[in-house]
Design an enzyme around this catalytic site. Structure first.
Site, PDB file in Angstrom:
ATOM      1  N   SER A   1       0.759  -1.130   0.027  1.00  0.00           N
ATOM      2  CA  SER A   1       0.050   0.071  -0.016  1.00  0.00           C
ATOM      3  C   SER A   1       0.820   1.030  -0.041  1.00  0.00           C
ATOM      4  CB  SER A   1      -0.921   0.051   1.226  1.00  0.00           C
ATOM      5  OG  SER A   1      -1.630   1.247   1.436  1.00  0.00           O
ATOM      6  N   HIS A   2       0.165   2.334  -0.472  1.00  0.00           N
ATOM      7  CA  HIS A   2       0.956   3.596  -0.305  1.00  0.00           C
ATOM      8  C   HIS A   2       1.146   4.209   1.045  1.00  0.00           C
ATOM      9  CE1 HIS A   2       0.337   3.778  -4.644  1.00  0.00           C
ATOM     10  NE2 HIS A   2       0.692   4.884  -4.654  1.00  0.00           N
ATOM     11  N   VAL A   3       0.297   3.598   2.037  1.00  0.00           N
ATOM     12  CA  VAL A   3       0.232   4.303   3.326  1.00  0.00           C
ATOM     13  C   VAL A   3       0.839   3.255   4.121  1.00  0.00           C
ATOM     14  CG1 VAL A   3      -1.235   5.091   5.097  1.00  0.00           C
ATOM     15  CG2 VAL A   3      -1.606   5.470   2.641  1.00  0.00           C
TER      16      VAL A   3
ATOM     17  N   ASP B   1      -2.802  -1.373  -3.581  1.00  0.00           N
ATOM     18  CA  ASP B   1      -3.858  -0.466  -3.862  1.00  0.00           C
ATOM     19  C   ASP B   1      -4.101   0.267  -5.009  1.00  0.00           C
ATOM     20  OD1 ASP B   1      -1.710   1.039  -3.127  1.00  0.00           O
ATOM     21  OD2 ASP B   1      -2.537   1.971  -1.240  1.00  0.00           O
TER      22      ASP B   1
END
Lengths: 195, 122
Positions: B9-11, B66
């Site tokens: 995920s980016h986060v 994502d």
């Protein structure tokens, strides 16, 4: 009139300078149609590239392209990391056979298209890479051609990347990746003896 | 079990959080994740993804992500990894949950992939 390790470094330094100079502008372009971080991401990437080239001066063109690629891949963060990284990795591979910038950029463009799945007209860096790789091959790269290619992305509907979520609403905005790609080509023109 | 899962995920918090949900149904499935850039900012990192592949005890991995640029870094890591990595363009949470519960139940990769098909969103 040939690509060498020294003028490659100068070219990349010129590119890096432009990205840092226009960092806020790149992020601004990315704000209405993206996540607003293209300038910061690219600046982080080119600064890592400069650090890498300063710490360890490459002996061969292939090593130089590889160092640029790896720094961009590991530091950019957004989509531009793998895309620019792939462009330079493809140039690294191709540089084993040729130092012709037209051929190198043609290979880079094919790699970018494959990695991102974009084609001409999708409002991406490909809209700059593809026509300008062609101009390089013909020995006709001019600043006006670069401007035209970048400007051309304004009226396009984004088909790839974060901007594609906006569909028609992306029309009227320059593509930030096309703009930073434009800097890469402008930096080439400004590098003496490379073209 | 030779099939594992990697979440990208980016986060950082999303990447770290989703496995907590998956572990409820898949206590024995090898599960690793990569979230954020090298500096912990929003984005993805090929090196972190590579590490997540290496750290996974399985030699065949189902990878879920994502957004688009995570896929590009995943593909680059996939090309460099010696493991067999399967990438799915599916809804992250739903598909990772589906795969995790099926793998825990010993379902074959082919049948897992069949169930992932309707979850394709990108």
């Amino acid at each position: 009139m040939a690509l060498t390790v020294d003028n490659l470094i100068e070219w990349i330094n010129n590119f890096s300078q432009k990205v840092n100079e226009h960092k806020d502008y790149l992020s601004e372009l990315d704000t209405p149609i993206g996540d607003g971080d293209h300038g910061n991401n690219m600046a982080r990437g080119v600064n890592a590239v400069q650090e890498s080239l300063t710490n360890k001066k490459p002996a061969e063109l292939t090593d130089a392209f590889k160092q640029v690629a790896m720094a961009l891949i590991s530091k950019v963060g957004g989509a531009s990391g793998p895309l620019y990284g792939t462009a330079f990795l493809e140039m690294a591979k191709k540089s084993k056979d040729t130092t012709d910038l037209g051929e190198l950029f043609t290979a880079a463009n094919e790699g970018v298209k494959k990695r991102g799945g974009a084609k001409v007209g999708d409002k991406t860096m490909v809209d700059v890479f593809e026509p300008l790789a062609e101009k390089l091959t013909q020995g006709l790269l001019e600043q006006s051609e670069i401007d035209e290619a970048v400007e051309g992305t304004k009226d396009l509907v984004a088909k790839k990347g974060r901007a594609s979520y906006l569909g028609e609403r992306s029309v009227g905005h320059l593509d930030p990746g096309a703009m930073s790609s434009g800097y890469l080509f402008s930096a080439l023109i400004e590098t003496e003896g490379i073209l | 079990m030779s099939l594992g899962i990697t979440i990208v995920s980016h986060v950082p918090e999303i990447a770290a959080g989703l496995p907590k949900l998956l572990k409820q149904v898949a206590a024995d499935v090898p599960l690793t994740y990569a979230g954020g850039t090298d500096d912990g900012d929003i984005g993805t990192s090929m090196e972190k993804i590579n590490q997540a592949f290496d750290d996974n005890s399985a030699d065949e991995i189902l990878a879920f992500y994502d957004l688009g640029s995570a896929k590009m870094n995943l593909e680059m890591a996939q090309e460099m990894s010696e493991k067999t990595i399967h990438l799915y363009d599916t809804a992250l949470i739903e598909s990772a949950y589906t795969a995790a519960s099926l793998l825990q139940a010993g379902v074959s990769l082919k049948d897992v992939e069949e169930q992932l098909k309707p979850l394709k969103v990108k």
